[in-house]
Design a protein around this motif. Structure first.
Motif, PDB file in Angstrom:
ATOM      1  N   TYR A 253     -12.644  -2.750  -0.558  1.00  0.00           N
ATOM      2  CA  TYR A 253     -11.330  -2.803  -1.186  1.00  0.00           C
ATOM      3  C   TYR A 253     -11.226  -3.997  -2.127  1.00  0.00           C
ATOM      4  O   TYR A 253     -11.759  -5.080  -1.846  1.00  0.00           O
ATOM      5  CB  TYR A 253     -10.233  -2.905  -0.124  1.00  0.00           C
ATOM      6  CG  TYR A 253     -10.236  -1.778   0.877  1.00  0.00           C
ATOM      7  CD1 TYR A 253      -9.481  -0.632   0.656  1.00  0.00           C
ATOM      8  CD2 TYR A 253     -11.001  -1.851   2.042  1.00  0.00           C
ATOM      9  CE1 TYR A 253      -9.475   0.414   1.575  1.00  0.00           C
ATOM     10  CE2 TYR A 253     -11.008  -0.816   2.960  1.00  0.00           C
ATOM     11  CZ  TYR A 253     -10.243   0.316   2.719  1.00  0.00           C
ATOM     12  OH  TYR A 253     -10.263   1.340   3.627  1.00  0.00           O
ATOM     13  N   GLN A 254     -10.520  -3.779  -3.216  1.00  0.00           N
ATOM     14  CA  GLN A 254     -10.113  -4.880  -4.102  1.00  0.00           C
ATOM     15  C   GLN A 254      -8.626  -4.749  -4.358  1.00  0.00           C
ATOM     16  O   GLN A 254      -8.114  -3.646  -4.557  1.00  0.00           O
ATOM     17  CB  GLN A 254     -10.869  -4.854  -5.423  1.00  0.00           C
ATOM     18  CG  GLN A 254     -10.400  -5.945  -6.396  1.00  0.00           C
ATOM     19  CD  GLN A 254     -11.229  -6.021  -7.661  1.00  0.00           C
ATOM     20  OE1 GLN A 254     -12.422  -6.306  -7.629  1.00  0.00           O
ATOM     21  NE2 GLN A 254     -10.599  -5.762  -8.792  1.00  0.00           N
ATOM     22  N   LYS A 255      -7.935  -5.871  -4.333  1.00  0.00           N
ATOM     23  CA  LYS A 255      -6.496  -5.898  -4.607  1.00  0.00           C
ATOM     24  C   LYS A 255      -6.226  -6.957  -5.663  1.00  0.00           C
ATOM     25  O   LYS A 255      -6.746  -8.074  -5.578  1.00  0.00           O
ATOM     26  CB  LYS A 255      -5.711  -6.218  -3.330  1.00  0.00           C
ATOM     27  CG  LYS A 255      -4.195  -6.162  -3.511  1.00  0.00           C
ATOM     28  CD  LYS A 255      -3.476  -6.229  -2.172  1.00  0.00           C
ATOM     29  CE  LYS A 255      -3.537  -7.614  -1.575  1.00  0.00           C
ATOM     30  NZ  LYS A 255      -2.582  -8.537  -2.217  1.00  0.00           N
ATOM     31  N   THR A 256      -5.424  -6.599  -6.667  1.00  0.00           N
ATOM     32  CA  THR A 256      -5.068  -7.541  -7.722  1.00  0.00           C
ATOM     33  C   THR A 256      -3.551  -7.625  -7.823  1.00  0.00           C
ATOM     34  O   THR A 256      -2.870  -6.596  -7.867  1.00  0.00           O
ATOM     35  CB  THR A 256      -5.662  -7.120  -9.078  1.00  0.00           C
ATOM     36  OG1 THR A 256      -7.064  -6.863  -8.932  1.00  0.00           O
ATOM     37  CG2 THR A 256      -5.469  -8.219 -10.106  1.00  0.00           C
ATOM     38  N   ASP A 257      -3.041  -8.860  -7.825  1.00  0.00           N
ATOM     39  CA  ASP A 257      -1.607  -9.126  -7.946  1.00  0.00           C
ATOM     40  C   ASP A 257      -1.348  -9.845  -9.262  1.00  0.00           C
ATOM     41  O   ASP A 257      -2.067 -10.790  -9.615  1.00  0.00           O
ATOM     42  CB  ASP A 257      -1.133 -10.010  -6.794  1.00  0.00           C
ATOM     43  CG  ASP A 257      -1.325  -9.357  -5.436  1.00  0.00           C
ATOM     44  OD1 ASP A 257      -0.526  -8.485  -5.091  1.00  0.00           O
ATOM     45  OD2 ASP A 257      -2.288  -9.724  -4.726  1.00  0.00           O
ATOM     46  N   TYR A 258      -0.306  -9.409  -9.969  1.00  0.00           N
ATOM     47  CA  TYR A 258       0.055  -9.998 -11.257  1.00  0.00           C
ATOM     48  C   TYR A 258       1.539 -10.371 -11.272  1.00  0.00           C
ATOM     49  O   TYR A 258       2.376  -9.668 -10.705  1.00  0.00           O
ATOM     50  CB  TYR A 258      -0.158  -9.007 -12.405  1.00  0.00           C
ATOM     51  CG  TYR A 258      -1.522  -8.383 -12.544  1.00  0.00           C
ATOM     52  CD1 TYR A 258      -2.472  -8.915 -13.417  1.00  0.00           C
ATOM     53  CD2 TYR A 258      -1.844  -7.225 -11.858  1.00  0.00           C
ATOM     54  CE1 TYR A 258      -3.711  -8.302 -13.584  1.00  0.00           C
ATOM     55  CE2 TYR A 258      -3.077  -6.606 -12.013  1.00  0.00           C
ATOM     56  CZ  TYR A 258      -4.006  -7.150 -12.880  1.00  0.00           C
ATOM     57  OH  TYR A 258      -5.228  -6.535 -13.042  1.00  0.00           O
ATOM     58  N   LEU A 259       1.843 -11.458 -11.968  1.00  0.00           N
ATOM     59  CA  LEU A 259       3.222 -11.806 -12.296  1.00  0.00           C
ATOM     60  C   LEU A 259       3.245 -12.256 -13.748  1.00  0.00           C
ATOM     61  O   LEU A 259       2.574 -13.222 -14.112  1.00  0.00           O
ATOM     62  CB  LEU A 259       3.749 -12.928 -11.396  1.00  0.00           C
ATOM     63  CG  LEU A 259       5.173 -13.413 -11.711  1.00  0.00           C
ATOM     64  CD1 LEU A 259       6.197 -12.326 -11.406  1.00  0.00           C
ATOM     65  CD2 LEU A 259       5.515 -14.693 -10.946  1.00  0.00           C
ATOM     66  N   ARG A 260       4.007 -11.532 -14.591  1.00  0.00           N
ATOM     67  CA  ARG A 260       4.085 -11.877 -16.013  1.00  0.00           C
ATOM     68  C   ARG A 260       5.121 -12.964 -16.257  1.00  0.00           C
ATOM     69  O   ARG A 260       6.061 -13.141 -15.488  1.00  0.00           O
ATOM     70  CB  ARG A 260       4.464 -10.645 -16.843  1.00  0.00           C
ATOM     71  CG  ARG A 260       3.432  -9.533 -16.834  1.00  0.00           C
ATOM     72  CD  ARG A 260       3.658  -8.573 -17.989  1.00  0.00           C
ATOM     73  NE  ARG A 260       5.005  -8.014 -17.999  1.00  0.00           N
ATOM     74  CZ  ARG A 260       5.486  -7.251 -18.988  1.00  0.00           C
ATOM     75  NH1 ARG A 260       4.744  -6.995 -20.047  1.00  0.00           N
ATOM     76  NH2 ARG A 260       6.700  -6.771 -18.924  1.00  0.00           N
TER      77      ARG A 260
END
Length: 397
Positions: A142-149
């Motif tokens: 599994y890979q998880k990516t979190d973003y906040l602009r």
């Protein structure tokens, strides 16, 4: 923009912040216990966390001591000791099997942080955290990516599952988003773009807590059959009433699946939106599930003692490929619900990505008072169009 490796209630993770928003992603279970929006009163600014923070979430580092009978009796499993906010579920949503824990490997293990950095590219500024997890079931990765602009109060999430076997592996996938007080309260509006719904079938934990007719199908949250033969309006969040209900909704839209909670006191909307068919290997959720928890679980840790008062009040907005709340094996045995698939067959030597965007906005920004549900729906859809629903600006493709 700001990003920092840090802690929350003793648990390791990463802070992502901009001027109006801050969120914490925890290493264990990928939990997001805090997703806060800056609010303004007449005299001061303050932060409002919309995510569910149950009273039984341990405020300490470390893990549950399985050799301690008191801890084992209270929490039973580490997931309950750590549960909060939003977290990813795979390869199960709900009950698992002898080889899969409830809500899957992704919710029950520690993710490894691969990178946490600020990105400035193509006119976009955002914080980005990338995580990896080696699953136990079928050795899925599994890979998880979190973003906040920089420019919006939105948490962008991408979970990718990799199957390195030659044979296909059936899986459930979900983003288990749960809201809580002080954001969620009696009288909050519940809205979505679903056209058909079903209350969870018999044979679940909701058998003893539901106020709604189990298995009932209906077309509006404002007109739901109850177990007593009446009707219930759950387009408005009920107050604490000793019940917990679970509803699955489906949409005919080929572009989006979304649900939202509007708090008229704060004049703030929390929307969970899933843009469909944006990434090359993206799998679309079948259902938007509502977990409307107004009490009902009179056992530890929900109550302080078995037979006591359930101290929790929460609202789940849970997008999923999974058979209601019945779990992995039921999904395999019942491949469709409301004419939608209940599991995904992950082909051998392939990947599948599952995305979600959780976002705040205030209707004040649209310069019109809210006069009804249709007008608020228009504002929600307008807000969704302002997001990076293609994930292009985040270079997630």
């Amino acid at each position: 923009m700001y990003i920092e490796v840090g802690q929350y209630l003793g648990q390791d993770g990463v802070w992502l912040k901009n001027d109006e928003t801050r969120l914490f992603i925890q290493a264990f279970g990928g939990m997001t216990p805090e997703f806060s929006r800056k609010m303004r009163s007449q005299t001061r600014d303050y932060w409002l966390n919309a995510h569910w923070m149950p009273h039984f979430k341990a405020p300490f580092s470390g893990r549950m001591d399985n050799d301690d009978p008191e801890q084992r009796a209270y929490w039973q499993v580490e997931l309950l000791r750590q549960a909060a906010g939003t977290f990813p579920c795979a390869p199960a949503f709900g009950p698992g099997t002898d080889n899969i824990p409830t809500h899957g490997d992704t919710a029950n293990n520690v993710w490894s942080l691969a990178s946490a950095r600020l990105v400035d590219s193509g006119g976009e500024s955002y914080a980005k955290a990338v995580w990896h997890l080696a699953g136990e079931f079928e050795l899925l990765k599994y890979q998880k990516t979190d973003y906040l602009r920089q420019g919006d109060s939105s948490h962008y999430m991408v979970m990718t599952v990799e199957n390195n076997h030659d044979d296909a592996v059936p899986i459930n996938m979900a983003w288990h988003t749960t809201l809580g007080s002080p954001f969620v309260e009696r009288g909050c509006w519940l809205l979505d773009n679903c056209q058909q719904y079903q209350v969870c079938p018999q044979g679940t934990e909701f058998d003893t807590t539901a106020s709604l007719e189990l298995g009932a199908r209906f077309e509006s949250l404002s007109d739901i059959p109850t177990r007593t033969g009446g009707k219930s309006d759950l387009s408005l969040m009920p107050g604490y009433n000793g019940h917990a209900d679970f509803i699955s909704g489906v949409s005919s839209s080929r572009q989006l699946l979304w649900s939202a909670c509007y708090n008229p006191y704060y004049n703030l909307v929390y929307v969970s939106v899933i843009p469909l068919a944006q990434l090359e290997d993206q799998v679309s959720p079948s259902f938007m599930n509502y977990w409307i928890h107004s009490g009902g679980r009179e056992m530890m840790p929900w109550a302080d003692y078995d037979g006591g008062c359930d101290r929790n009040y929460a609202l789940g907005l849970e997008c999923a490929i999974g058979g209601s709340c019945k779990g992995y094996e039921w999904s395999r045995e019942n491949p469709q619900l409301l004419n939608k698939p209940t599991y995904f067959e992950l082909a051998g030597n392939s990947t599948a990505s599952f995305v979600c965007i959780n976002s705040f906005f205030s209707p004040e920004g649209y310069g019109r008072p809210i006069t009804g549900e249709s007008q608020l729906t228009e504002m929600i859809e307008q807000h969704i169009r302002s997001l990076d629903i293609s994930f292009d600006g985040l270079q997630a493709r």
